[in-house]
Motif scaffolding. Sequence first.
Motif, PDB file in Angstrom:
ATOM      1  N   PRO A   1       0.817  -1.227   0.000  1.00 37.23           N
ATOM      2  CA  PRO A   1       0.000   0.000   0.000  1.00 37.23           C
ATOM      3  C   PRO A   1       0.845   1.270   0.000  1.00 37.23           C
ATOM      4  N   ASP A   2       2.072   1.177   0.495  1.00 32.77           N
ATOM      5  CA  ASP A   2       2.959   2.341   0.499  1.00 32.77           C
ATOM      6  C   ASP A   2       3.924   2.329  -0.670  1.00 32.77           C
ATOM      7  N   GLY A   3       3.776   1.355  -1.550  1.00 28.43           N
ATOM      8  CA  GLY A   3       4.651   1.274  -2.712  1.00 28.43           C
ATOM      9  C   GLY A   3       4.401   2.408  -3.684  1.00 28.43           C
ATOM     10  N   GLU A   4       5.407   2.682  -4.485  1.00 31.85           N
ATOM     11  CA  GLU A   4       5.314   3.814  -5.408  1.00 31.85           C
ATOM     12  C   GLU A   4       4.291   3.598  -6.521  1.00 31.85           C
ATOM     13  N   ARG A   5       3.916   2.365  -6.770  1.00 26.05           N
ATOM     14  CA  ARG A   5       2.960   2.098  -7.835  1.00 26.05           C
ATOM     15  C   ARG A   5       1.597   1.630  -7.299  1.00 26.05           C
ATOM     16  N   ALA A   6       1.365   1.767  -6.008  1.00 20.91           N
ATOM     17  CA  ALA A   6       0.057   1.397  -5.453  1.00 20.91           C
ATOM     18  C   ALA A   6      -1.063   2.270  -6.018  1.00 20.91           C
ATOM     19  N   PRO A   7      -0.905   3.622  -6.101  1.00 25.42           N
ATOM     20  CA  PRO A   7      -1.974   4.438  -6.703  1.00 25.42           C
ATOM     21  C   PRO A   7      -2.238   4.057  -8.158  1.00 25.42           C
ATOM     22  N   ASP A   8      -1.177   3.777  -8.923  1.00 23.51           N
ATOM     23  CA  ASP A   8      -1.348   3.373 -10.329  1.00 23.51           C
ATOM     24  C   ASP A   8      -2.155   2.080 -10.413  1.00 23.51           C
ATOM     25  N   SER A   9      -1.885   1.144  -9.478  1.00 22.99           N
ATOM     26  CA  SER A   9      -2.592  -0.143  -9.513  1.00 22.99           C
ATOM     27  C   SER A   9      -4.080   0.054  -9.263  1.00 22.99           C
ATOM     28  N   LEU A  10      -4.450   0.987  -8.358  1.00 20.42           N
ATOM     29  CA  LEU A  10      -5.881   1.254  -8.147  1.00 20.42           C
ATOM     30  C   LEU A  10      -6.507   1.859  -9.401  1.00 20.42           C
ATOM     31  N   PHE A  11      -5.797   2.740 -10.042  1.00 20.44           N
ATOM     32  CA  PHE A  11      -6.336   3.355 -11.252  1.00 20.44           C
ATOM     33  C   PHE A  11      -6.559   2.299 -12.344  1.00 20.44           C
ATOM     34  N   TYR A  12      -5.556   1.459 -12.571  1.00 13.49           N
ATOM     35  CA  TYR A  12      -5.686   0.432 -13.608  1.00 13.49           C
ATOM     36  C   TYR A  12      -6.649  -0.686 -13.184  1.00 13.49           C
ATOM     37  N   LEU A  13      -6.826  -0.866 -11.890  1.00 11.00           N
ATOM     38  CA  LEU A  13      -7.830  -1.819 -11.434  1.00 11.00           C
ATOM     39  C   LEU A  13      -9.216  -1.355 -11.878  1.00 11.00           C
ATOM     40  N   GLY A  14      -9.452  -0.040 -11.782  1.00  8.31           N
ATOM     41  CA  GLY A  14     -10.713   0.503 -12.281  1.00  8.31           C
ATOM     42  C   GLY A  14     -10.873   0.249 -13.769  1.00  8.31           C
ATOM     43  N   SER A  15      -9.766   0.396 -14.526  1.00 14.40           N
ATOM     44  CA  SER A  15      -9.831   0.150 -15.973  1.00 14.40           C
ATOM     45  C   SER A  15     -10.142  -1.314 -16.263  1.00 14.40           C
TER      46      SER A  15
ATOM     47  N   LEU B   1     -11.803  -3.389 -14.324  1.00 13.33           N
ATOM     48  CA  LEU B   1     -13.202  -3.644 -13.964  1.00 13.33           C
ATOM     49  C   LEU B   1     -14.147  -3.106 -15.042  1.00 13.33           C
ATOM     50  N   MET B   2     -13.774  -2.012 -15.669  1.00  7.96           N
ATOM     51  CA  MET B   2     -14.599  -1.488 -16.759  1.00  7.96           C
ATOM     52  C   MET B   2     -14.601  -2.463 -17.931  1.00  7.96           C
ATOM     53  N   LYS B   3     -13.458  -3.076 -18.215  1.00  3.65           N
ATOM     54  CA  LYS B   3     -13.407  -4.074 -19.284  1.00  3.65           C
ATOM     55  C   LYS B   3     -14.207  -5.319 -18.927  1.00  3.65           C
ATOM     56  N   LEU B   4     -14.375  -5.552 -17.651  1.00  3.60           N
ATOM     57  CA  LEU B   4     -15.181  -6.694 -17.198  1.00  3.60           C
ATOM     58  C   LEU B   4     -16.659  -6.290 -17.054  1.00  3.60           C
ATOM     59  N   ASN B   5     -16.990  -5.074 -17.497  1.00  2.97           N
ATOM     60  CA  ASN B   5     -18.364  -4.558 -17.461  1.00  2.97           C
ATOM     61  C   ASN B   5     -18.883  -4.466 -16.021  1.00  2.97           C
ATOM     62  N   LYS B   6     -18.036  -3.891 -15.148  1.00  8.77           N
ATOM     63  CA  LYS B   6     -18.419  -3.692 -13.757  1.00  8.77           C
ATOM     64  C   LYS B   6     -18.164  -2.234 -13.369  1.00  8.77           C
ATOM     65  N   PRO B   7     -18.940  -1.324 -13.956  1.00  8.99           N
ATOM     66  CA  PRO B   7     -18.707   0.110 -13.704  1.00  8.99           C
ATOM     67  C   PRO B   7     -18.921   0.505 -12.251  1.00  8.99           C
ATOM     68  N   ALA B   8     -19.888  -0.105 -11.576  1.00 10.30           N
ATOM     69  CA  ALA B   8     -20.145   0.248 -10.175  1.00 10.30           C
ATOM     70  C   ALA B   8     -18.928  -0.071  -9.309  1.00 10.30           C
ATOM     71  N   ASP B   9     -18.334  -1.223  -9.548  1.00 11.42           N
ATOM     72  CA  ASP B   9     -17.128  -1.590  -8.802  1.00 11.42           C
ATOM     73  C   ASP B   9     -15.967  -0.673  -9.171  1.00 11.42           C
ATOM     74  N   ALA B  10     -15.898  -0.291 -10.440  1.00  9.72           N
ATOM     75  CA  ALA B  10     -14.843   0.621 -10.869  1.00  9.72           C
ATOM     76  C   ALA B  10     -14.969   1.953 -10.146  1.00  9.72           C
ATOM     77  N   CYS B  11     -16.206   2.444  -9.985  1.00  8.72           N
ATOM     78  CA  CYS B  11     -16.420   3.702  -9.281  1.00  8.72           C
ATOM     79  C   CYS B  11     -15.951   3.621  -7.829  1.00  8.72           C
ATOM     80  N   LYS B  12     -16.177   2.476  -7.169  1.00 10.39           N
ATOM     81  CA  LYS B  12     -15.705   2.299  -5.791  1.00 10.39           C
ATOM     82  C   LYS B  12     -14.185   2.377  -5.716  1.00 10.39           C
ATOM     83  N   VAL B  13     -13.549   1.786  -6.723  1.00 10.93           N
ATOM     84  CA  VAL B  13     -12.083   1.784  -6.752  1.00 10.93           C
ATOM     85  C   VAL B  13     -11.569   3.213  -6.948  1.00 10.93           C
ATOM     86  N   TYR B  14     -12.196   3.976  -7.833  1.00  8.25           N
ATOM     87  CA  TYR B  14     -11.768   5.350  -8.058  1.00  8.25           C
ATOM     88  C   TYR B  14     -11.963   6.181  -6.791  1.00  8.25           C
ATOM     89  N   GLY B  15     -13.043   5.907  -6.079  1.00  8.94           N
ATOM     90  CA  GLY B  15     -13.273   6.607  -4.814  1.00  8.94           C
ATOM     91  C   GLY B  15     -12.182   6.251  -3.793  1.00  8.94           C
TER      92      GLY B  15
END
Length: 302
Positions: free
Chosen positions: A244-258, A260-274
Amino acid sequence: MNRFLIGAGMAAMLATGVVVPAGAQQGAPLEGRVGRLESEMRAVQRKVFPNGAGQMVEPQISPSTPTPSPVGVPASSAVADLSSRVTSLEQQMASMTGQIEMTQHKLRQLEEQFAAYRTATDAKLSAAPAASGAVPAADVAATGDVRVPTAPRPASTPTPAAAVAGVEKPNTGDAAEDAYLYGYRLWSAKKYPEAQAQLKKMVADYPKSRRASFAQNLLGRAYLDDGKPSLASIAFYDNYKKYPDGERAPDSLFYLGSALMKLNKPADACKVYGELTDVYGDKISAGMKADVAKARTAAKCK
């Protein structure tokens, strides 16, 4: 073997030291048998101790003191007992001689087999240099009276190492850094399966390295670019949880949202962005903040 040598010694002792008060005429044949036993024992000694025929194995037990026969017992009983013991010694001697001959036969067989193996091996080693420049007989085909070599055998299937031979491995002197950079180069060359394998290995080998967060995040991107959003989402989430303190942890959350969008889960993607905004809002760059805003709009987040 000691038992047989002891027996022969006892027989000799009996032949020279036992006085038979009666029935001496029956002891003469026994003396001949004992003499023959002593001769056979010396022959066995020469087989067992070929370099020291004079050696003798000392008996492990000593003969017991003969007990005088009770008055009235026929003298022939002592002769009968001696005859029985000599017969037993003869049988043991025959068995021992047979075992020695069998062992010697097996030893000769082993020596012959080893000699044949060594000869065959030497012949192969001697023939190898001469045959290295020649065309093997199996690769020559007959065409009428002319013999021409057949086409060379196809090369074996290239290994993953051969398939990525064009990607240079770094050598910075830092093993963890080199492992990550090599995975990055494979990903940049769009060799996604090889990059995935390399990046997973890097994280497993150097979990405490600063570059572990980079490698785990890039592993998710390699899956995402390879059309595997499910595996990508797992890799991104693991990076956020493990580092969680790694330099690429924020990037991983951002791409996790991407992913989830490819998996057609926009609601979950919104939670990740939040989550990304709440945890790393004051740490992410202005460029990432703009990307998050666009992604929230695409996901129709409230």
